[in-house]
Write a protein that holds these residues in place. Structure first.
Motif, PDB file in Angstrom:
ATOM      1  N   LYS A  32       8.036   5.579  11.205  1.00  0.00           N
ATOM      2  CA  LYS A  32       6.648   5.107  11.171  1.00  0.00           C
ATOM      3  C   LYS A  32       6.593   3.598  11.377  1.00  0.00           C
ATOM      4  O   LYS A  32       5.764   3.084  12.141  1.00  0.00           O
ATOM      5  N   ALA A  33       7.498   2.865  10.691  1.00  0.00           N
ATOM      6  CA  ALA A  33       7.516   1.403  10.794  1.00  0.00           C
ATOM      7  C   ALA A  33       7.836   0.941  12.208  1.00  0.00           C
ATOM      8  O   ALA A  33       7.412  -0.133  12.636  1.00  0.00           O
ATOM      9  N   ASN A  34       8.583   1.766  12.952  1.00  0.00           N
ATOM     10  CA  ASN A  34       8.968   1.408  14.324  1.00  0.00           C
ATOM     11  C   ASN A  34       8.126   2.104  15.386  1.00  0.00           C
ATOM     12  O   ASN A  34       8.463   2.088  16.562  1.00  0.00           O
ATOM     13  N   ASN A  35       7.022   2.730  14.934  1.00  0.00           N
ATOM     14  CA  ASN A  35       6.072   3.367  15.866  1.00  0.00           C
ATOM     15  C   ASN A  35       6.735   4.393  16.780  1.00  0.00           C
ATOM     16  O   ASN A  35       6.435   4.466  17.982  1.00  0.00           O
ATOM     17  N   ILE A  36       7.629   5.208  16.203  1.00  0.00           N
ATOM     18  CA  ILE A  36       8.271   6.271  16.979  1.00  0.00           C
ATOM     19  C   ILE A  36       7.234   7.370  17.264  1.00  0.00           C
ATOM     20  O   ILE A  36       6.544   7.818  16.345  1.00  0.00           O
ATOM     21  N   PRO A  37       7.109   7.827  18.507  1.00  0.00           N
ATOM     22  CA  PRO A  37       6.125   8.865  18.841  1.00  0.00           C
ATOM     23  C   PRO A  37       6.331  10.146  18.023  1.00  0.00           C
ATOM     24  O   PRO A  37       7.472  10.522  17.728  1.00  0.00           O
ATOM     25  N   LYS A  38       5.231  10.793  17.685  1.00  0.00           N
ATOM     26  CA  LYS A  38       5.295  12.014  16.876  1.00  0.00           C
ATOM     27  C   LYS A  38       6.107  13.110  17.556  1.00  0.00           C
ATOM     28  O   LYS A  38       6.790  13.893  16.882  1.00  0.00           O
ATOM     29  N   ASP A  39       6.025  13.196  18.869  1.00  0.00           N
ATOM     30  CA  ASP A  39       6.784  14.213  19.602  1.00  0.00           C
ATOM     31  C   ASP A  39       8.284  14.027  19.397  1.00  0.00           C
ATOM     32  O   ASP A  39       9.028  15.005  19.235  1.00  0.00           O
ATOM     33  N   ASN A  40       8.736  12.787  19.426  1.00  0.00           N
ATOM     34  CA  ASN A  40      10.155  12.505  19.204  1.00  0.00           C
ATOM     35  C   ASN A  40      10.579  12.898  17.792  1.00  0.00           C
ATOM     36  O   ASN A  40      11.658  13.453  17.583  1.00  0.00           O
ATOM     37  N   ILE A  41       9.724  12.592  16.832  1.00  0.00           N
ATOM     38  CA  ILE A  41      10.021  12.923  15.436  1.00  0.00           C
ATOM     39  C   ILE A  41      10.123  14.432  15.262  1.00  0.00           C
ATOM     40  O   ILE A  41      11.047  14.944  14.627  1.00  0.00           O
ATOM     41  N   GLY A  84      16.199   0.127  -3.917  1.00  0.00           N
ATOM     42  CA  GLY A  84      15.000   0.449  -3.159  1.00  0.00           C
ATOM     43  C   GLY A  84      14.219  -0.834  -2.917  1.00  0.00           C
ATOM     44  O   GLY A  84      14.132  -1.692  -3.810  1.00  0.00           O
ATOM     45  N   ILE A  85      13.676  -0.990  -1.706  1.00  0.00           N
ATOM     46  CA  ILE A  85      12.917  -2.181  -1.343  1.00  0.00           C
ATOM     47  C   ILE A  85      11.559  -1.762  -0.778  1.00  0.00           C
ATOM     48  O   ILE A  85      11.479  -0.898   0.093  1.00  0.00           O
ATOM     49  N   PHE A  86      10.501  -2.384  -1.284  1.00  0.00           N
ATOM     50  CA  PHE A  86       9.163  -2.203  -0.720  1.00  0.00           C
ATOM     51  C   PHE A  86       8.648  -3.580  -0.313  1.00  0.00           C
ATOM     52  O   PHE A  86       8.683  -4.514  -1.114  1.00  0.00           O
ATOM     53  N   ALA A  87       8.181  -3.715   0.913  1.00  0.00           N
ATOM     54  CA  ALA A  87       7.600  -4.966   1.388  1.00  0.00           C
ATOM     55  C   ALA A  87       6.087  -4.803   1.469  1.00  0.00           C
ATOM     56  O   ALA A  87       5.583  -3.856   2.077  1.00  0.00           O
ATOM     57  N   PHE A 105       5.312  -9.916  -0.490  1.00  0.00           N
ATOM     58  CA  PHE A 105       6.117  -9.608  -1.671  1.00  0.00           C
ATOM     59  C   PHE A 105       7.193  -8.578  -1.351  1.00  0.00           C
ATOM     60  O   PHE A 105       6.999  -7.704  -0.507  1.00  0.00           O
ATOM     61  N   GLU A 106       8.310  -8.692  -2.041  1.00  0.00           N
ATOM     62  CA  GLU A 106       9.357  -7.678  -2.011  1.00  0.00           C
ATOM     63  C   GLU A 106       9.503  -7.101  -3.415  1.00  0.00           C
ATOM     64  O   GLU A 106       9.691  -7.837  -4.376  1.00  0.00           O
ATOM     65  N   ILE A 107       9.367  -5.796  -3.499  1.00  0.00           N
ATOM     66  CA  ILE A 107       9.557  -5.102  -4.767  1.00  0.00           C
ATOM     67  C   ILE A 107      10.933  -4.455  -4.736  1.00  0.00           C
ATOM     68  O   ILE A 107      11.268  -3.738  -3.799  1.00  0.00           O
ATOM     69  N   ASN A 148      -2.730   3.033  -6.108  1.00  0.00           N
ATOM     70  CA  ASN A 148      -3.539   1.816  -6.214  1.00  0.00           C
ATOM     71  C   ASN A 148      -3.950   1.267  -4.848  1.00  0.00           C
ATOM     72  O   ASN A 148      -4.390   0.118  -4.741  1.00  0.00           O
ATOM     73  N   ASN A 149      -3.789   2.120  -3.819  1.00  0.00           N
ATOM     74  CA  ASN A 149      -4.207   1.770  -2.445  1.00  0.00           C
ATOM     75  C   ASN A 149      -3.577   0.475  -1.944  1.00  0.00           C
ATOM     76  O   ASN A 149      -4.230  -0.322  -1.254  1.00  0.00           O
ATOM     77  N   ILE A 150      -2.312   0.273  -2.295  1.00  0.00           N
ATOM     78  CA  ILE A 150      -1.581  -0.895  -1.826  1.00  0.00           C
ATOM     79  C   ILE A 150      -0.725  -0.468  -0.639  1.00  0.00           C
ATOM     80  O   ILE A 150       0.194   0.339  -0.773  1.00  0.00           O
ATOM     81  N   GLU A 151      -1.045  -1.008   0.533  1.00  0.00           N
ATOM     82  CA  GLU A 151      -0.334  -0.641   1.755  1.00  0.00           C
ATOM     83  C   GLU A 151       1.048  -1.279   1.781  1.00  0.00           C
ATOM     84  O   GLU A 151       1.212  -2.471   1.496  1.00  0.00           O
ATOM     85  N   VAL A 152       2.038  -0.477   2.125  1.00  0.00           N
ATOM     86  CA  VAL A 152       3.423  -0.943   2.203  1.00  0.00           C
ATOM     87  C   VAL A 152       3.798  -1.157   3.657  1.00  0.00           C
ATOM     88  O   VAL A 152       3.646  -0.252   4.489  1.00  0.00           O
ATOM     89  N   ALA A 153       4.274  -2.366   3.981  1.00  0.00           N
ATOM     90  CA  ALA A 153       4.649  -2.672   5.359  1.00  0.00           C
ATOM     91  C   ALA A 153       5.973  -2.016   5.742  1.00  0.00           C
ATOM     92  O   ALA A 153       6.182  -1.631   6.886  1.00  0.00           O
ATOM     93  N   MET A 154       6.859  -1.904   4.770  1.00  0.00           N
ATOM     94  CA  MET A 154       8.185  -1.315   5.012  1.00  0.00           C
ATOM     95  C   MET A 154       8.760  -0.890   3.680  1.00  0.00           C
ATOM     96  O   MET A 154       8.548  -1.539   2.664  1.00  0.00           O
ATOM     97  N   SER A 155       9.461   0.227   3.664  1.00  0.00           N
ATOM     98  CA  SER A 155      10.168   0.649   2.455  1.00  0.00           C
ATOM     99  C   SER A 155      11.471   1.311   2.856  1.00  0.00           C
ATOM    100  O   SER A 155      11.548   1.973   3.885  1.00  0.00           O
ATOM    101  N   GLU A 156      12.493   1.101   2.054  1.00  0.00           N
ATOM    102  CA  GLU A 156      13.795   1.694   2.342  1.00  0.00           C
ATOM    103  C   GLU A 156      14.676   1.632   1.105  1.00  0.00           C
ATOM    104  O   GLU A 156      14.406   0.878   0.165  1.00  0.00           O
TER     105      GLU A 156
END
Length: 246
Positions: free
Chosen positions: A57-66, A138-141, A172-174, A191-199
């Protein structure tokens, strides 16, 4: 790629040239396929798949590929048999490196990784030679653009089991223990907080701050490892200037 300057890393990844898009798609699709084979097609009970889908999702991979990658992993499509291998060693200036690979040919992958280490002044080591310097976290940005305050984010994340929160002008990095990853993810979503990246990644205990020629050499080696088809992730304790990562 990981181990240092997480937020700069996100910007670095998103700014990659379109010429690399195909390679990124191939690597992440392979990761999804392996995750499905190992733990099934339901991300709810399959952390590897959940993380791979998040990366897609973070790298905008097409749904068909997924979807094709999931079908291949579930056996609906014929596919190669891959295994996970991690190589450890030291790069220029003595920085620690862990190289995570997915391969269908162990000999080819070992030769490719060994060549990069040798060409760029590094040394491959035995298993365990640098892994003791890293811990799985675990990291959340969270982008500053979300508008959430540090105090509110800290209260939400720490109540959910997070270990620490780091702030910068970008956001922020969590940081969490892997066992608390799902709880922190749910709390942010509730809490409707959008995460830019998580891993879930390998984070070094201490960083090696580099500059000048040493930083350039390490960055060139990291780029060369990224170019290897079988390399999925590279973890390092090198703290590189942001200008060297752009």
């Amino acid at each position: 790629m990981s181990g240092h300057s997480k937020w700069a890393n996100i910007k670095h990844k998103k700014g990659k040239a379109d010429a690399l898009r195909g390679k990124i798609t191939t690597k992440i699709s392979r990761e999804i396929t392996i995750a499905v084979r190992m733990g099934g097609a339901d991300p709810t009970g399959n952390m590897k798949l959940k993380l791979a889908l998040s990366k897609a999702k973070a790298n905008n991979i097409p749904k068909d590929n997924i979807q094709r990658a999931i079908q291949k992993g579930a056996g609906a499509l014929e596919g190669q048999s891959f295994e996970e291998i991690t190589y450890e060693g030291y790069g220029p200036a003595g920085v620690a490196m862990m190289v995570s690979c997915l391969t269908d040919n162990r000999n080819r992958t070992a030769a490719d990784v060994r060549h990069v280490f040798s060409k760029h002044g590094g040394n491959l080591g035995a298993s365990g030679c640098v892994s003791y310097m890293f811990k799985q976290k675990g990291i959340f940005a969270v982008s500053a653009e979300t508008g959430v305050s540090e105090d509110d984010l800290m209260m939400i994340a720490l109540d959910a089991g997070a270990e620490d929160i780091k702030s910068s002008e970008d956001g922020f990095e969590i940081i969490t223990d892997p066992a608390a990853y799902d709880d922190v993810e749910k709390a942010l979503a509730d809490n409707n907080i959008e995460v830019a990246m998580s891993e879930i990644t390998m984070v070094p205990d201490t960083m090696a701050e580099l500059s000048g020629e040493d930083a350039e050499k390490v960055q060139k080696m990291l780029d060369a490892l990224d170019d290897c088809d079988d390399v999925q992730d590279v973890y390092t304790n090198a703290d590189l200037p942001e200008d060297d990562e752009e």
